[in-house]
Scaffold this motif. Structure first.
Motif, PDB file in Angstrom:
ATOM      1  N   THR A  52     -10.493  28.822   6.939  1.00 43.98           N
ATOM      2  CA  THR A  52      -9.057  29.037   6.894  1.00 43.98           C
ATOM      3  C   THR A  52      -8.865  30.483   7.268  1.00 43.98           C
ATOM      4  OG1 THR A  52      -9.125  29.632   4.565  1.00 43.98           O
ATOM      5  CG2 THR A  52      -8.682  27.329   5.074  1.00 43.98           C
ATOM      6  N   CYS A  53      -7.666  30.875   7.493  1.00 42.23           N
ATOM      7  CA  CYS A  53      -7.455  32.267   7.842  1.00 42.23           C
ATOM      8  C   CYS A  53      -6.328  32.844   7.020  1.00 42.23           C
ATOM      9  CB  CYS A  53      -7.195  32.450   9.326  1.00 42.23           C
ATOM     10  SG  CYS A  53      -6.098  31.267  10.047  1.00 42.23           S
ATOM     11  N   THR A  54      -6.384  34.114   6.851  1.00 42.88           N
ATOM     12  CA  THR A  54      -5.369  34.822   6.101  1.00 42.88           C
ATOM     13  C   THR A  54      -4.568  35.658   7.075  1.00 42.88           C
ATOM     14  OG1 THR A  54      -6.820  34.925   4.206  1.00 42.88           O
ATOM     15  CG2 THR A  54      -4.972  36.456   4.233  1.00 42.88           C
ATOM     16  N   LEU A  55      -3.268  35.457   7.072  1.00 42.44           N
ATOM     17  CA  LEU A  55      -2.410  36.188   7.980  1.00 42.44           C
ATOM     18  C   LEU A  55      -2.022  37.536   7.398  1.00 42.44           C
ATOM     19  CD1 LEU A  55       0.055  33.402   9.095  1.00 42.44           C
ATOM     20  CD2 LEU A  55      -1.648  34.508  10.502  1.00 42.44           C
ATOM     21  N   ARG A  56      -2.180  38.538   8.180  1.00 44.67           N
ATOM     22  CA  ARG A  56      -1.629  39.856   7.940  1.00 44.67           C
ATOM     23  C   ARG A  56      -0.937  40.226   9.238  1.00 44.67           C
ATOM     24  NH1 ARG A  56      -6.549  39.558   5.609  1.00 44.67           N
ATOM     25  NH2 ARG A  56      -7.670  40.375   7.381  1.00 44.67           N
ATOM     26  N   ARG A  57      -0.477  41.407   9.389  1.00 44.46           N
ATOM     27  CA  ARG A  57       0.158  41.772  10.655  1.00 44.46           C
ATOM     28  C   ARG A  57      -0.852  41.723  11.789  1.00 44.46           C
ATOM     29  NH1 ARG A  57       4.284  46.713   9.460  1.00 44.46           N
ATOM     30  NH2 ARG A  57       5.576  45.537   8.038  1.00 44.46           N
ATOM     31  N   VAL A  58      -0.444  41.118  12.877  1.00 46.65           N
ATOM     32  CA  VAL A  58      -1.290  41.047  14.063  1.00 46.65           C
ATOM     33  C   VAL A  58      -0.402  40.858  15.283  1.00 46.65           C
ATOM     34  CG1 VAL A  58      -1.689  38.548  14.158  1.00 46.65           C
ATOM     35  CG2 VAL A  58      -3.462  40.087  14.913  1.00 46.65           C
ATOM     36  N   THR A  59      -0.931  41.146  16.407  1.00 45.59           N
ATOM     37  CA  THR A  59      -0.197  40.914  17.649  1.00 45.59           C
ATOM     38  C   THR A  59      -0.526  39.525  18.184  1.00 45.59           C
ATOM     39  OG1 THR A  59      -1.982  41.779  19.017  1.00 45.59           O
ATOM     40  CG2 THR A  59      -0.339  43.378  18.194  1.00 45.59           C
ATOM     41  N   LEU A 111      -4.476  35.369  20.141  1.00 42.68           N
ATOM     42  CA  LEU A 111      -5.049  34.641  21.279  1.00 42.68           C
ATOM     43  C   LEU A 111      -6.518  34.998  21.474  1.00 42.68           C
ATOM     44  CD1 LEU A 111      -2.051  34.885  23.767  1.00 42.68           C
ATOM     45  CD2 LEU A 111      -2.772  32.887  22.428  1.00 42.68           C
ATOM     46  N   ASP A 112      -6.865  36.267  21.282  1.00 42.72           N
ATOM     47  CA  ASP A 112      -8.271  36.682  21.365  1.00 42.72           C
ATOM     48  C   ASP A 112      -9.094  35.992  20.281  1.00 42.72           C
ATOM     49  OD1 ASP A 112      -7.685  38.308  23.537  1.00 42.72           O
ATOM     50  OD2 ASP A 112      -7.710  40.178  22.356  1.00 42.72           O
ATOM     51  N   ASP A 113      -8.538  35.882  19.073  1.00 38.30           N
ATOM     52  CA  ASP A 113      -9.242  35.192  17.983  1.00 38.30           C
ATOM     53  C   ASP A 113      -9.449  33.719  18.304  1.00 38.30           C
ATOM     54  OD1 ASP A 113      -9.558  37.481  16.501  1.00 38.30           O
ATOM     55  OD2 ASP A 113      -7.998  37.006  15.041  1.00 38.30           O
ATOM     56  N   ALA A 123     -10.447  31.823  14.941  1.00 36.20           N
ATOM     57  CA  ALA A 123      -9.278  31.165  14.362  1.00 36.20           C
ATOM     58  C   ALA A 123      -9.044  29.850  15.087  1.00 36.20           C
ATOM     59  CB  ALA A 123      -8.049  32.056  14.474  1.00 36.20           C
ATOM     60  N   THR A 124      -8.381  28.936  14.413  1.00 36.99           N
ATOM     61  CA  THR A 124      -7.980  27.664  15.018  1.00 36.99           C
ATOM     62  C   THR A 124      -6.498  27.458  14.717  1.00 36.99           C
ATOM     63  OG1 THR A 124      -8.426  26.351  13.046  1.00 36.99           O
ATOM     64  CG2 THR A 124     -10.265  26.638  14.616  1.00 36.99           C
ATOM     65  N   PRO A 125      -5.803  26.697  15.543  1.00 38.91           N
ATOM     66  CA  PRO A 125      -4.409  26.400  15.231  1.00 38.91           C
ATOM     67  C   PRO A 125      -4.232  25.768  13.849  1.00 38.91           C
ATOM     68  CG  PRO A 125      -4.821  25.888  17.517  1.00 38.91           C
ATOM     69  CD  PRO A 125      -6.165  26.208  16.895  1.00 38.91           C
ATOM     70  N   SER A 126      -5.150  24.905  13.434  1.00 37.16           N
ATOM     71  CA  SER A 126      -5.031  24.278  12.110  1.00 37.16           C
ATOM     72  C   SER A 126      -5.124  25.300  10.990  1.00 37.16           C
ATOM     73  CB  SER A 126      -6.109  23.208  11.922  1.00 37.16           C
ATOM     74  OG  SER A 126      -5.831  22.095  12.737  1.00 37.16           O
ATOM     75  N   ALA A 127      -6.033  26.249  11.113  1.00 43.15           N
ATOM     76  CA  ALA A 127      -6.171  27.283  10.082  1.00 43.15           C
ATOM     77  C   ALA A 127      -4.925  28.165  10.046  1.00 43.15           C
ATOM     78  CB  ALA A 127      -7.424  28.121  10.340  1.00 43.15           C
ATOM     79  N   PHE A 185      -0.833  29.562  23.562  1.00 45.26           N
ATOM     80  CA  PHE A 185      -1.622  28.539  22.880  1.00 45.26           C
ATOM     81  C   PHE A 185      -1.728  28.826  21.379  1.00 45.26           C
ATOM     82  CE2 PHE A 185      -5.597  26.981  21.131  1.00 45.26           C
ATOM     83  CZ  PHE A 185      -5.633  25.671  21.561  1.00 45.26           C
ATOM     84  N   GLY A 186      -1.110  27.951  20.563  1.00 43.57           N
ATOM     85  CA  GLY A 186      -1.249  28.035  19.112  1.00 43.57           C
ATOM     86  C   GLY A 186      -0.516  29.176  18.435  1.00 43.57           C
ATOM     87  N   VAL A 187       0.353  29.880  19.139  1.00 44.90           N
ATOM     88  CA  VAL A 187       1.088  30.988  18.531  1.00 44.90           C
ATOM     89  C   VAL A 187       2.258  30.419  17.726  1.00 44.90           C
ATOM     90  CG1 VAL A 187       2.504  33.034  18.976  1.00 44.90           C
ATOM     91  CG2 VAL A 187       0.441  32.612  20.342  1.00 44.90           C
ATOM     92  N   PRO A 188       2.284  30.648  16.416  1.00 45.96           N
ATOM     93  CA  PRO A 188       3.405  30.144  15.619  1.00 45.96           C
ATOM     94  C   PRO A 188       4.651  30.994  15.872  1.00 45.96           C
ATOM     95  CG  PRO A 188       1.876  31.356  14.226  1.00 45.96           C
ATOM     96  CD  PRO A 188       1.279  31.319  15.602  1.00 45.96           C
ATOM     97  N   TYR A 189       5.799  30.336  15.851  1.00 45.12           N
ATOM     98  CA  TYR A 189       7.054  31.062  16.027  1.00 45.12           C
ATOM     99  C   TYR A 189       8.161  30.354  15.262  1.00 45.12           C
ATOM    100  CZ  TYR A 189       8.926  27.624  19.329  1.00 45.12           C
ATOM    101  OH  TYR A 189       9.407  26.471  19.906  1.00 45.12           O
TER     102      TYR A 189
END
Length: 171
Positions: free
Chosen positions: A16-23, A28-30, A36-40, A88-92
């Motif tokens: 799973t991943c933990t969101l903090r501030r990121v660009t 996309l690089d992750d 990272a995966t879209p599901s995580a 790809f997979g960017v939440p908005y």
């Protein structure tokens, strides 16, 4: 905006991943590097989204998870898909005066609510680029306020520091 991702073991998923501030670029690089995966990302967004007056309507969790799995399957079928889908997979999220098919539009006024017959062009373009709509955000009624306090859905706190006003019509 989103967050730097770090993998951590979970009883229910490999990572799973933990969101903090990121660009967006870092996200996309992750994805490209397998960090990272879209599901995580979706699971982290769902955990952060609940109970906040920032949201008027969220894409249902099951639908959001299905979209994330669909992107992951697309990536397995077409490993270079991220080159074709620049978001790809960017939440908005969109302000709730922008139409998104399947989600009610209220413009911050429940009496005005309607279900659009199609998404706004901007939403269609974001989806076509691979982005994941997670929900519609709260706003001053009809986007006419200054500090995010004129919404029947609750005053909108600043997403980064609740000591500050969220500010503007997009509060």
């Amino acid at each position: 905006m989103f967050g730097e991702f770090s993998k951590r073991a979970s009883a229910t998923s490999a990572a799973t991943c933990t969101l903090r501030r990121v660009t967006i670029r870092a996200l996309l690089d992750d994805y490209r590097a397998g960090r990272a995966t879209p599901s995580a990302v979706v699971e982290d967004v769902l955990a952060r989204r609940s109970g906040l007056p920032i949201w008027i309507t969220g894409v249902p969790a099951a639908e959001l998870r299905e979209r994330a799995r669909g992107l992951e399957q697309l990536r397995r079928d077409e490993p270079s898909v991220a080159d074709r889908l620049p978001l790809f997979g960017v939440p908005y999220a969109v302000k709730d005066n922008i139409d998104a098919l399947g989600l009610e539009t209220t413009a911050g006024c429940p009496a005005f609510a309607y279900r659009p017959s199609r998404s706004a062009t901007v939403v269609e373009r974001l989806e076509a680029a691979g982005a994941l709509l997670v929900g519609k955000t709260n706003l001053d009624q009809f986007a006419t306020g200054l500090v995010g306090t004129r919404s029947p859905y609750g005053a909108v706190p600043n997403a980064f520091d609740p000591e500050y006003v969220s500010g503007g019509s997009s509060s």
